[in-house]
Design a protein around this motif. Structure first.
Motif, mmCIF file in Angstrom:
data_model
loop_
_atom_site.group_PDB
_atom_site.id
_atom_site.type_symbol
_atom_site.label_atom_id
_atom_site.label_comp_id
_atom_site.label_asym_id
_atom_site.label_seq_id
_atom_site.Cartn_x
_atom_site.Cartn_y
_atom_site.Cartn_z
ATOM 1 N N GLY A 153 -2.371 10.327 2.852
ATOM 2 C CA GLY A 153 -3.720 9.871 2.529
ATOM 3 C C GLY A 153 -3.877 8.372 2.701
ATOM 4 O O GLY A 153 -4.908 7.892 3.183
ATOM 5 N N ALA A 154 -2.860 7.613 2.310
ATOM 6 C CA ALA A 154 -2.909 6.164 2.494
ATOM 7 C C ALA A 154 -2.898 5.807 3.981
ATOM 8 O O ALA A 154 -3.602 4.886 4.406
ATOM 9 N N PHE A 155 -2.140 6.546 4.771
ATOM 10 C CA PHE A 155 -2.108 6.298 6.210
ATOM 11 C C PHE A 155 -3.474 6.556 6.844
ATOM 12 O O PHE A 155 -3.968 5.757 7.648
ATOM 13 N N VAL A 156 -4.095 7.666 6.465
ATOM 14 C CA VAL A 156 -5.402 8.005 7.024
ATOM 15 C C VAL A 156 -6.453 6.974 6.612
ATOM 16 O O VAL A 156 -7.251 6.513 7.438
ATOM 17 N N MET A 157 -6.459 6.591 5.346
ATOM 18 C CA MET A 157 -7.438 5.620 4.879
ATOM 19 C C MET A 157 -7.189 4.240 5.488
ATOM 20 O O MET A 157 -8.132 3.524 5.801
ATOM 21 N N HIS A 158 -5.933 3.885 5.638
ATOM 22 C CA HIS A 158 -5.611 2.599 6.266
ATOM 23 C C HIS A 158 -6.075 2.586 7.717
ATOM 24 O O HIS A 158 -6.582 1.572 8.211
ATOM 25 N N SER A 159 -5.908 3.710 8.409
ATOM 26 C CA SER A 159 -6.361 3.796 9.795
ATOM 27 C C SER A 159 -7.885 3.770 9.877
ATOM 28 O O SER A 159 -8.447 3.165 10.779
ATOM 29 N N ALA A 160 -8.539 4.423 8.930
ATOM 30 C CA ALA A 160 -10.002 4.497 8.971
ATOM 31 C C ALA A 160 -10.648 3.175 8.567
ATOM 32 O O ALA A 160 -11.658 2.770 9.150
ATOM 33 N N MET A 174 -9.705 1.370 -2.135
ATOM 34 C CA MET A 174 -10.178 2.533 -1.380
ATOM 35 C C MET A 174 -9.010 3.289 -0.745
ATOM 36 O O MET A 174 -9.048 4.516 -0.644
ATOM 37 N N ILE A 175 -7.998 2.571 -0.351
ATOM 38 C CA ILE A 175 -6.819 3.219 0.215
ATOM 39 C C ILE A 175 -6.100 4.026 -0.862
ATOM 40 O O ILE A 175 -5.667 5.160 -0.628
ATOM 41 N N LEU A 176 -6.025 3.475 -2.071
ATOM 42 C CA LEU A 176 -5.401 4.225 -3.170
ATOM 43 C C LEU A 176 -6.238 5.434 -3.576
ATOM 44 O O LEU A 176 -5.687 6.475 -3.941
ATOM 45 N N VAL A 177 -7.537 5.311 -3.514
ATOM 46 C CA VAL A 177 -8.402 6.455 -3.819
ATOM 47 C C VAL A 177 -8.190 7.561 -2.787
ATOM 48 O O VAL A 177 -8.072 8.746 -3.137
ATOM 49 N N GLU A 218 0.825 -1.199 0.000
ATOM 50 C CA GLU A 218 0.000 0.000 0.000
ATOM 51 C C GLU A 218 0.862 1.252 0.000
ATOM 52 O O GLU A 218 0.580 2.218 -0.724
ATOM 53 N N ALA A 219 1.912 1.261 0.803
ATOM 54 C CA ALA A 219 2.785 2.424 0.880
ATOM 55 C C ALA A 219 3.525 2.651 -0.437
ATOM 56 O O ALA A 219 3.609 3.789 -0.922
ATOM 57 N N ILE A 220 4.057 1.599 -1.009
ATOM 58 C CA ILE A 220 4.785 1.736 -2.277
ATOM 59 C C ILE A 220 3.843 2.156 -3.393
ATOM 60 O O ILE A 220 4.162 3.048 -4.191
ATOM 61 N N ALA A 272 -5.493 8.027 -1.057
ATOM 62 C CA ALA A 272 -4.155 8.568 -1.291
ATOM 63 C C ALA A 272 -4.174 9.561 -2.446
ATOM 64 O O ALA A 272 -3.540 10.618 -2.377
ATOM 65 N N ALA A 273 -4.912 9.243 -3.500
ATOM 66 C CA ALA A 273 -4.998 10.149 -4.647
ATOM 67 C C ALA A 273 -5.705 11.444 -4.276
ATOM 68 O O ALA A 273 -5.283 12.536 -4.693
ATOM 69 N N ILE A 274 -6.758 11.351 -3.487
ATOM 70 C CA ILE A 274 -7.502 12.556 -3.096
ATOM 71 C C ILE A 274 -6.636 13.493 -2.268
ATOM 72 O O ILE A 274 -6.582 14.694 -2.527
ATOM 73 N N VAL A 275 -5.938 12.962 -1.294
ATOM 74 C CA VAL A 275 -5.097 13.814 -0.442
ATOM 75 C C VAL A 275 -3.904 14.347 -1.224
ATOM 76 O O VAL A 275 -3.495 15.498 -1.038
#
Length: 89
Positions: A44-51, A59-62, A4-6, A64-67
């Protein structure tokens, strides 16, 4: 989580490169734009992963793209010169 991070870092880099390529006259120096895109995508990926609690890779990539796009939009300068009229004109 490493995937996810990469993936989000690559996505942020691609979005930042596209913005720097499309709007070079409205953005600051390219290294700042590229690093902002990557940092925004990672955040963004960190926030989505936490949520979402590690559910939904897309959804995590989405998120990340938004942020990433939101953080890149903060770097934009106005397109033209600002016209200032005096109070008497």
């Amino acid at each position: 989580m490493l995937l996810e991070a990469i993936s989000s870092a690559i996505l942020g880099l691609a979005l930042a490169w596209a913005a720097a390529h499309r709007l070079p006259h409205r953005l600051p120096a390219r290294p700042l734009v590229l690093s902002t895109g990557v940092a925004g995508a990672l955040f963004g990926a960190f926030v989505m992963h936490s949520a979402l609690d590690a559910g939904g890779f897309l959804m995590i990539l989405v998120g990340a793209a938004i942020v990433s796009v939101a953080s890149l939009s903060l770097l934009l300068r106005p397109a033209g010169r600002l016209r200032r009229r005096s109070a008497t004109a």
